[in-house]
Design a protein around this motif. Structure first.
Motif, PDB file in Angstrom:
ATOM      1  N   ASN A   1       0.816  -1.207   0.000  1.00 23.59           N
ATOM      2  CA  ASN A   1       0.000   0.000   0.000  1.00 23.59           C
ATOM      3  C   ASN A   1       0.856   1.267   0.000  1.00 23.59           C
ATOM      4  N   GLY A   2       2.128   1.103  -0.370  1.00 26.48           N
ATOM      5  CA  GLY A   2       2.998   2.258  -0.533  1.00 26.48           C
ATOM      6  C   GLY A   2       3.488   2.885   0.745  1.00 26.48           C
ATOM      7  N   VAL A   3       3.505   2.134   1.850  1.00 27.01           N
ATOM      8  CA  VAL A   3       3.987   2.661   3.126  1.00 27.01           C
ATOM      9  C   VAL A   3       5.224   1.878   3.555  1.00 27.01           C
ATOM     10  N   TYR A   4       6.282   2.609   3.877  1.00 27.58           N
ATOM     11  CA  TYR A   4       7.533   1.998   4.322  1.00 27.58           C
ATOM     12  C   TYR A   4       7.746   2.317   5.794  1.00 27.58           C
ATOM     13  N   GLY A   5       8.188   1.328   6.532  1.00 25.71           N
ATOM     14  CA  GLY A   5       8.272   1.456   7.984  1.00 25.71           C
ATOM     15  C   GLY A   5       9.196   2.560   8.449  1.00 25.71           C
ATOM     16  N   ALA A   6      10.327   2.725   7.770  1.00 27.65           N
ATOM     17  CA  ALA A   6      11.309   3.725   8.187  1.00 27.65           C
ATOM     18  C   ALA A   6      11.935   4.375   6.961  1.00 27.65           C
ATOM     19  N   CYS A   7      11.970   5.694   6.957  1.00 26.42           N
ATOM     20  CA  CYS A   7      12.659   6.452   5.910  1.00 26.42           C
ATOM     21  C   CYS A   7      13.840   7.157   6.570  1.00 26.42           C
ATOM     22  N   LEU A   8      15.043   6.802   6.131  1.00 25.97           N
ATOM     23  CA  LEU A   8      16.263   7.325   6.743  1.00 25.97           C
ATOM     24  C   LEU A   8      17.251   7.723   5.662  1.00 25.97           C
ATOM     25  N   ARG A   9      18.157   8.621   6.004  1.00 19.58           N
ATOM     26  CA  ARG A   9      19.154   9.079   5.040  1.00 19.58           C
ATOM     27  C   ARG A   9      20.069   7.946   4.577  1.00 19.58           C
TER      28      ARG A   9
ATOM     29  N   GLY B   1      19.942   6.709  -2.288  1.00 17.57           N
ATOM     30  CA  GLY B   1      19.882   7.988  -2.987  1.00 17.57           C
ATOM     31  C   GLY B   1      19.075   9.045  -2.258  1.00 17.57           C
ATOM     32  N   ASN B   2      18.605   8.734  -1.038  1.00 17.65           N
ATOM     33  CA  ASN B   2      17.716   9.644  -0.319  1.00 17.65           C
ATOM     34  C   ASN B   2      18.425  10.412   0.783  1.00 17.65           C
ATOM     35  N   SER B   3      18.221  11.723   0.809  1.00 12.14           N
ATOM     36  CA  SER B   3      18.614  12.541   1.949  1.00 12.14           C
ATOM     37  C   SER B   3      17.401  13.369   2.363  1.00 12.14           C
ATOM     38  N   PHE B   4      17.616  14.516   2.980  1.00 13.41           N
ATOM     39  CA  PHE B   4      16.530  15.271   3.611  1.00 13.41           C
ATOM     40  C   PHE B   4      15.390  15.588   2.646  1.00 13.41           C
ATOM     41  N   ASN B   5      15.694  16.216   1.532  1.00 15.58           N
ATOM     42  CA  ASN B   5      14.634  16.669   0.628  1.00 15.58           C
ATOM     43  C   ASN B   5      13.856  15.508   0.023  1.00 15.58           C
ATOM     44  N   GLU B   6      14.576  14.436  -0.316  1.00 18.64           N
ATOM     45  CA  GLU B   6      13.911  13.275  -0.914  1.00 18.64           C
ATOM     46  C   GLU B   6      12.956  12.621   0.088  1.00 18.64           C
ATOM     47  N   ILE B   7      13.407  12.518   1.348  1.00 19.94           N
ATOM     48  CA  ILE B   7      12.567  11.867   2.353  1.00 19.94           C
ATOM     49  C   ILE B   7      11.396  12.766   2.747  1.00 19.94           C
ATOM     50  N   LEU B   8      11.610  14.062   2.791  1.00 14.40           N
ATOM     51  CA  LEU B   8      10.507  14.975   3.078  1.00 14.40           C
ATOM     52  C   LEU B   8       9.383  14.791   2.056  1.00 14.40           C
ATOM     53  N   ALA B   9       9.760  14.659   0.797  1.00 16.98           N
ATOM     54  CA  ALA B   9       8.744  14.444  -0.240  1.00 16.98           C
ATOM     55  C   ALA B   9       8.017  13.116  -0.017  1.00 16.98           C
ATOM     56  N   LEU B  10       8.747  12.062   0.312  1.00 19.48           N
ATOM     57  CA  LEU B  10       8.129  10.759   0.571  1.00 19.48           C
ATOM     58  C   LEU B  10       7.180  10.840   1.765  1.00 19.48           C
ATOM     59  N   TYR B  11       7.624  11.499   2.823  1.00 20.63           N
ATOM     60  CA  TYR B  11       6.793  11.595   4.025  1.00 20.63           C
ATOM     61  C   TYR B  11       5.491  12.324   3.729  1.00 20.63           C
ATOM     62  N   ASN B  12       5.599  13.425   2.996  1.00 22.12           N
ATOM     63  CA  ASN B  12       4.398  14.202   2.689  1.00 22.12           C
ATOM     64  C   ASN B  12       3.482  13.510   1.694  1.00 22.12           C
ATOM     65  N   GLU B  13       3.992  12.490   1.026  1.00 17.55           N
ATOM     66  CA  GLU B  13       3.149  11.657   0.159  1.00 17.55           C
ATOM     67  C   GLU B  13       2.525  10.497   0.934  1.00 17.55           C
ATOM     68  N   GLY B  14       2.761  10.449   2.245  1.00 19.09           N
ATOM     69  CA  GLY B  14       2.185   9.407   3.083  1.00 19.09           C
ATOM     70  C   GLY B  14       2.891   8.077   2.988  1.00 19.09           C
TER      71      GLY B  14
END
Length: 431
Positions: free
Chosen positions: A177-185, A243-256
């Motif tokens: 369902n497009g949800v990942y448990g942890a998004c980290l740098r 390939g993810n740092s702050f800006n990439e993860i912020l976008a993922l978080y705001n996409e739920g």
């Protein structure tokens, strides 16, 4: 007077009278190098009123974090003169100030330098001299979807164990369902993946160097920390995390798409999803250095031909008036003001009304311990305050990204990281 002009406040209105004092009678243009994070991008809009009021034109160079560091370091170290104002942080400011690369900052009494949080003033100073003014400050904390955690039957506590963080990530992980448990740098860089990784290593009781400044990346503590990090993000993180740092993860978080995110406290200002809760950073038994301390600050390179105008702009952009300008701006508001710099910000009723994260953010900033020596012989939480660290940290960052992507085993990556760091420190003459 236009609406823009009313946003400037008393400080900038006073500055407006100084335009005629410029040597040639004309206000200069300032070239400003900034990191492409949200508060810095917002400043470009807010500062339109500054130009209208003072006549000082502002040319913005907005760069991704790693590129900014590379370009600003090269230009400042060589006296290139490309920029009048630069974004730097706590790693660079004291070192560059002592080296004479950037100018000391001396503000008037109206600026109220004592309102700046002690942790921020200290981290941007050397021998009691302030060399960079904080635009926003941060520590790190857990930001998690309490609705998802409740639905999964898990809780996340302040200073939780990494074992429980792993359990919570696994419970919230729902990639179908497009949800990942942890998004980290995971993106390589001394201020990217290594900012987070170093705090994890600290929490396991590890350090970058021993008492003789020899790298100790082949220690049991590094091995345990990196194996946990790779398992957590590899099992419960989004694909391509290297390939993810702050800006990439912020976008993922705001996409739920993220159950939890452990990163800069400043991110809370930009979260657009409902149900977010906050907790102090987890650790593996050692809380010293488990949360970082950083400020994106503004400094003037030595020898700038527009030094007076640059100093005036920094005085405005890091002032109480600027906070009011953002809070009262029709495009932004009190939830978007830069935080982590001034104590007075946290006493503003309008800010308190919208900043659910404020208490957790301040707790994280006040508990950060850059000068704690229990586990390391150097100053710094997510970095070591030595000139060689950007080179060391960047080399190790590549190896950690290789371990995360599966290109190397954790053991091989740490061995190669140790060899690279050792070569750099020997070449620098530490031993």
């Amino acid at each position: 007077m236009s609406h823009k002009n009313t946003l400037l406040g008393a400080t900038a209105l006073t500055l407006a009278t100084a335009v005629g004092a410029f040597a040639d009678g004309h206000a200069p243009a300032l070239t400003i190098a900034i990191v492409n994070n949200g508060h810095m991008i917002n400043m470009q809009t807010v500062a339109e009123a500054y130009t209208e009021q003072t006549g000082v034109a502002l040319n913005w160079v907005s760069l991704e974090e790693g590129v900014l560091r590379e370009q600003v370091t090269s230009d400042t170290a060589t006296g290139g003169g490309q920029y009048d104002i630069i974004n730097i942080g706590m790693q660079e400011a004291p070192i560059w100030g002592q080296a004479g690369w950037i100018e000391p900052l001396n503000f008037s009494a109206d600026y109220d330098v004592n309102d700046i949080l002690p942790a921020m003033r200290g981290g941007l100073s050397a021998d009691g001299t302030l060399y960079a003014a904080p635009f926003y400050g941060e520590s790190s904390m857990v930001m998690y979807r309490k609705d998802l955690a409740d639905a999964a039957g898990v809780t996340i506590a302040d200073n939780d164990s990494w074992d429980n963080i792993m359990t919570a990530a696994a419970a919230m992980h729902d990639p179908a369902n497009g949800v990942y448990g942890a998004c980290l740098r995971g993106k390589p860089g001394w201020g990217d993946n290594m900012a987070f990784i170093t705090t994890v290593v600290n929490s396991y009781g590890g350090a970058w160097f021993d008492a003789d400044m020899r790298p100790v990346l082949d220690s049991a503590e590094w091995n345990a920390a990196i194996n946990m990090y790779v398992e957590l993000l590899g099992s419960y993180g989004p694909p391509g995390s290297e390939g993810n740092s702050f800006n990439e993860i912020l976008a993922l978080y705001n996409e739920g798409k993220c159950g939890m995110w452990i990163d800069a406290t400043i991110a809370a200002s930009f979260l657009e999803v409902d149900g977010v809760a906050y907790a102090q950073s987890p650790n593996a038994g050692n809380p010293v250095g488990a949360n970082w301390l950083w400020a994106w600050a503004m400094a003037v390179p030595a020898g700038s031909p527009n030094m007076e105008a640059a100093m005036d702009f920094i005085a405005w952009a890091t002032s109480k008036d600027y906070i009011q300008a953002v809070g009262n701006h029709p495009d932004f508001g009190w939830g978007s003001v830069p935080t982590g710099t001034r104590a007075s910000t946290y006493a503003i009723p309008e800010f308190q009304a919208v900043a659910a994260f404020a208490e957790a953010e301040m707790m994280a900033i006040e508990s950060a311990a850059p000068e704690a020596t229990a586990i390391k012989p150097y100053v710094g939480v997510q970095f070591a305050a030595i000139p060689e660290f950007p080179e060391v940290g960047s080399a190790v960052a590549q190896e950690m990204a290789a371990a995360l992507s599966g290109a190397k085993s954790v053991e091989a990556a740490l061995a190669d990281a140790q060899a690279a760091a050792d070569a750099i420190m020997q070449e620098a003459g530490y031993y």
